[in-house]
Design a protein around this motif. Structure first.
Motif, short mmCIF file in Angstrom:
data_model
loop_
_atom_site.label_atom_id
_atom_site.label_comp_id
_atom_site.label_asym_id
_atom_site.label_seq_id
_atom_site.Cartn_x
_atom_site.Cartn_y
_atom_site.Cartn_z
N PHE A 8 0.86 -1.19 0.00
CA PHE A 8 0.00 0.00 0.00
C PHE A 8 0.89 1.23 0.00
O PHE A 8 1.88 1.29 0.72
CB PHE A 8 -0.91 0.01 1.23
CG PHE A 8 -1.82 -1.17 1.28
CD1 PHE A 8 -3.00 -1.20 0.55
CD2 PHE A 8 -1.51 -2.28 2.05
CE1 PHE A 8 -3.84 -2.29 0.58
CE2 PHE A 8 -2.34 -3.38 2.08
CZ PHE A 8 -3.51 -3.38 1.35
N TYR A 9 0.52 2.20 -0.83
CA TYR A 9 1.35 3.39 -0.97
C TYR A 9 0.45 4.60 -1.13
O TYR A 9 -0.58 4.54 -1.78
CB TYR A 9 2.25 3.25 -2.21
CG TYR A 9 3.15 4.43 -2.42
CD1 TYR A 9 4.28 4.61 -1.64
CD2 TYR A 9 2.86 5.37 -3.40
CE1 TYR A 9 5.10 5.70 -1.82
CE2 TYR A 9 3.68 6.47 -3.59
CZ TYR A 9 4.81 6.63 -2.81
OH TYR A 9 5.61 7.71 -2.98
N GLU A 10 0.86 5.70 -0.51
CA GLU A 10 0.13 6.96 -0.61
C GLU A 10 1.14 8.09 -0.71
O GLU A 10 2.03 8.20 0.12
CB GLU A 10 -0.78 7.15 0.62
CG GLU A 10 -1.51 8.46 0.68
CD GLU A 10 -2.57 8.65 -0.40
OE1 GLU A 10 -2.99 7.65 -1.02
OE2 GLU A 10 -2.97 9.79 -0.62
N GLU A 11 1.03 8.91 -1.76
CA GLU A 11 1.88 10.09 -1.88
C GLU A 11 1.59 11.01 -0.71
O GLU A 11 0.46 11.11 -0.26
CB GLU A 11 1.58 10.83 -3.19
CG GLU A 11 1.98 10.06 -4.44
CD GLU A 11 3.47 10.08 -4.69
OE1 GLU A 11 4.17 10.94 -4.13
OE2 GLU A 11 3.94 9.22 -5.45
N ALA A 12 2.61 11.70 -0.23
CA ALA A 12 2.40 12.60 0.91
C ALA A 12 3.21 13.86 0.76
O ALA A 12 4.36 13.82 0.32
CB ALA A 12 2.79 11.91 2.21
N ALA A 30 -9.76 -0.83 2.24
CA ALA A 30 -10.45 -1.10 0.97
C ALA A 30 -9.72 -2.12 0.12
O ALA A 30 -10.23 -2.56 -0.91
CB ALA A 30 -10.60 0.21 0.18
N GLY A 31 -8.51 -2.53 0.53
CA GLY A 31 -7.73 -3.45 -0.27
C GLY A 31 -7.27 -2.82 -1.56
O GLY A 31 -7.15 -3.47 -2.59
N ASP A 32 -6.98 -1.52 -1.51
CA ASP A 32 -6.59 -0.75 -2.69
C ASP A 32 -5.07 -0.75 -2.83
O ASP A 32 -4.38 0.10 -2.28
CB ASP A 32 -7.12 0.69 -2.55
CG ASP A 32 -6.81 1.56 -3.76
OD1 ASP A 32 -6.30 1.04 -4.76
OD2 ASP A 32 -7.08 2.77 -3.66
N TYR A 33 -4.56 -1.74 -3.55
CA TYR A 33 -3.12 -1.85 -3.77
C TYR A 33 -2.88 -2.24 -5.21
O TYR A 33 -3.80 -2.65 -5.93
CB TYR A 33 -2.49 -2.88 -2.82
CG TYR A 33 -2.98 -4.29 -3.05
CD1 TYR A 33 -2.30 -5.14 -3.90
CD2 TYR A 33 -4.13 -4.76 -2.43
CE1 TYR A 33 -2.76 -6.43 -4.14
CE2 TYR A 33 -4.59 -6.04 -2.65
CZ TYR A 33 -3.90 -6.87 -3.51
OH TYR A 33 -4.35 -8.14 -3.75
N GLU A 34 -1.64 -2.13 -5.65
CA GLU A 34 -1.27 -2.49 -7.02
C GLU A 34 0.06 -3.23 -7.00
O GLU A 34 0.87 -3.04 -6.09
CB GLU A 34 -1.13 -1.24 -7.89
CG GLU A 34 -2.43 -0.47 -8.06
CD GLU A 34 -2.25 0.78 -8.90
OE1 GLU A 34 -1.17 0.94 -9.52
OE2 GLU A 34 -3.17 1.60 -8.92
N PHE A 35 0.27 -4.03 -8.02
CA PHE A 35 1.56 -4.66 -8.22
C PHE A 35 2.35 -3.74 -9.15
O PHE A 35 2.38 -3.92 -10.36
CB PHE A 35 1.39 -6.06 -8.84
CG PHE A 35 0.69 -7.03 -7.94
CD1 PHE A 35 1.23 -7.38 -6.72
CD2 PHE A 35 -0.52 -7.61 -8.31
CE1 PHE A 35 0.59 -8.29 -5.88
CE2 PHE A 35 -1.16 -8.51 -7.49
CZ PHE A 35 -0.60 -8.86 -6.27
N ASP A 36 2.98 -2.72 -8.54
CA ASP A 36 3.60 -1.66 -9.32
C ASP A 36 4.81 -2.14 -10.11
O ASP A 36 5.70 -2.79 -9.57
CB ASP A 36 4.07 -0.53 -8.38
CG ASP A 36 2.91 0.21 -7.75
OD1 ASP A 36 1.88 0.35 -8.42
OD2 ASP A 36 3.06 0.66 -6.60
N PRO A 37 4.82 -1.77 -11.40
CA PRO A 37 6.03 -2.01 -12.19
C PRO A 37 7.07 -0.95 -11.83
O PRO A 37 6.68 0.14 -11.38
CB PRO A 37 5.55 -1.84 -13.63
CG PRO A 37 4.30 -1.02 -13.56
CD PRO A 37 3.72 -1.24 -12.19
N PRO A 38 8.32 -1.16 -11.97
CA PRO A 38 8.92 -2.41 -12.43
C PRO A 38 9.16 -3.40 -11.30
O PRO A 38 9.66 -4.50 -11.53
CB PRO A 38 10.25 -1.94 -13.01
CG PRO A 38 10.63 -0.78 -12.12
CD PRO A 38 9.31 -0.11 -11.78
#
Length: 73
Positions: A8-12, A30-38
């Motif tokens: 989980f990541y949030e810009e701050a 909310a389970g709001d995550y991504e498998f961020d590239p790269p």
């Protein structure tokens, strides 16, 4: 972590840590995550599928410990 990054990541902004934490907590709930590239590009689909099932928000839909142990990955 498989990728070396938190799921989980949030810009701050440097001066807005209170809202950062609230927004990050909302994403977790909310389970709001991504498998961020790269970072996740070289991770197998089987590993990503297991992570997805482990992080299922709905408890009755989440993989059990026994199922996780038996998972192909």
């Amino acid at each position: 972590s498989l990728s070396g990054n938190p799921p989980f990541y949030e810009e701050a902004d440097e001066d807005d840590y209170e809202n950062h934490d609230k927004n990050l907590f909302r994403k977790i709930l909310a389970g709001d995550y991504e498998f961020d590239p790269p970072y996740w590009d070289d991770i197998s689909q089987a590993a990503k599928e297991l992570v997805t099932r482990l992080m299922e928000v709905e408890q009755d839909q989440r993989i059990t410990a026994e199922e996780a142990i038996s998972h192909e990955w």
